[in-house]
Design an enzyme around this catalytic site. Structure first.
Site, mmCIF file in Angstrom:
data_model
loop_
_atom_site.group_PDB
_atom_site.id
_atom_site.type_symbol
_atom_site.label_atom_id
_atom_site.label_comp_id
_atom_site.label_asym_id
_atom_site.label_seq_id
_atom_site.Cartn_x
_atom_site.Cartn_y
_atom_site.Cartn_z
ATOM 1 N N TYR A 174 14.442 3.784 68.552
ATOM 2 C CA TYR A 174 12.855 3.120 67.693
ATOM 3 C C TYR A 174 11.487 3.718 69.337
ATOM 4 O O TYR A 174 11.782 3.438 70.121
ATOM 5 C CB TYR A 174 12.888 2.124 67.218
ATOM 6 C CG TYR A 174 12.262 0.911 67.946
ATOM 7 C CD1 TYR A 174 11.409 0.786 68.688
ATOM 8 C CD2 TYR A 174 13.818 0.396 68.572
ATOM 9 C CE1 TYR A 174 10.666 0.021 68.782
ATOM 10 C CE2 TYR A 174 13.286 -0.394 69.171
ATOM 11 C CZ TYR A 174 11.986 -1.145 69.083
ATOM 12 O OH TYR A 174 11.502 -2.289 70.190
ATOM 13 N N CYS A 175 10.665 4.296 68.948
ATOM 14 C CA CYS A 175 9.042 4.302 69.647
ATOM 15 C C CYS A 175 8.351 4.009 69.215
ATOM 16 O O CYS A 175 8.265 2.551 67.934
ATOM 17 C CB CYS A 175 9.249 5.221 70.260
ATOM 18 S SG CYS A 175 8.924 6.857 68.966
ATOM 19 N N ARG A 176 6.919 4.203 69.077
ATOM 20 C CA ARG A 176 5.700 4.413 68.483
ATOM 21 C C ARG A 176 6.095 4.166 67.200
ATOM 22 O O ARG A 176 5.666 3.712 66.251
ATOM 23 C CB ARG A 176 4.603 4.110 68.767
ATOM 24 C CG ARG A 176 3.459 3.717 68.758
ATOM 25 C CD ARG A 176 2.117 3.920 69.510
ATOM 26 N NE ARG A 176 1.712 6.028 69.678
ATOM 27 C CZ ARG A 176 1.427 6.362 68.195
ATOM 28 N NH1 ARG A 176 0.182 5.449 68.224
ATOM 29 N NH2 ARG A 176 1.094 7.067 68.240
#
Length: 103
Positions: free
Chosen positions: A64-66
């Site tokens: 995941y990221c932002r």
């Protein structure tokens, strides 16, 4: 592979071989993470590739990221490096309604 939050979580929770990977910057990581995530910043370029290549390819990675854009790219890179199971969290931590903890 892109997964909705619901699928990402249910698959992760049932997976004894799972690793959560946060590909945001260290500053973003320090603002709060999904529990037990490890951090490798995709913006490190070759450094990211080197660190990812050192990971165990037999594990399943939940990435995941932002917002889900960087993590989608990270999953592509991981697939190119020979990782068979890299799952992108669609919507990233912005859309995450689970718990966020301090790293």
């Amino acid at each position: 592979m892109n997964l909705t939050q619901e699928d990402w979580v249910s698959q992760f929770e049932a997976d004894e071989n799972a690793v959560i990977l946060d590909v945001r910057t260290e500053a973003e990581f320090n603002e709060g993470i999904i529990a037990n995530a490890i951090n490798i910043d995709i913006h490190l370029g070759q450094g990211f590739i080197s660190e990812v290549e050192a990971l165990d390819k037999t594990k399943n990675y939940y990435v995941y990221c932002r917002s889900g854009m960087r993590s989608a790219k990270a999953c592509e890179i991981m697939n190119e490096l020979g990782f068979e199971n890299a799952y992108n969290l669609v919507g990233g931590i912005l859309d995450w309604d689970g718990e966020v903890v301090a790293p």
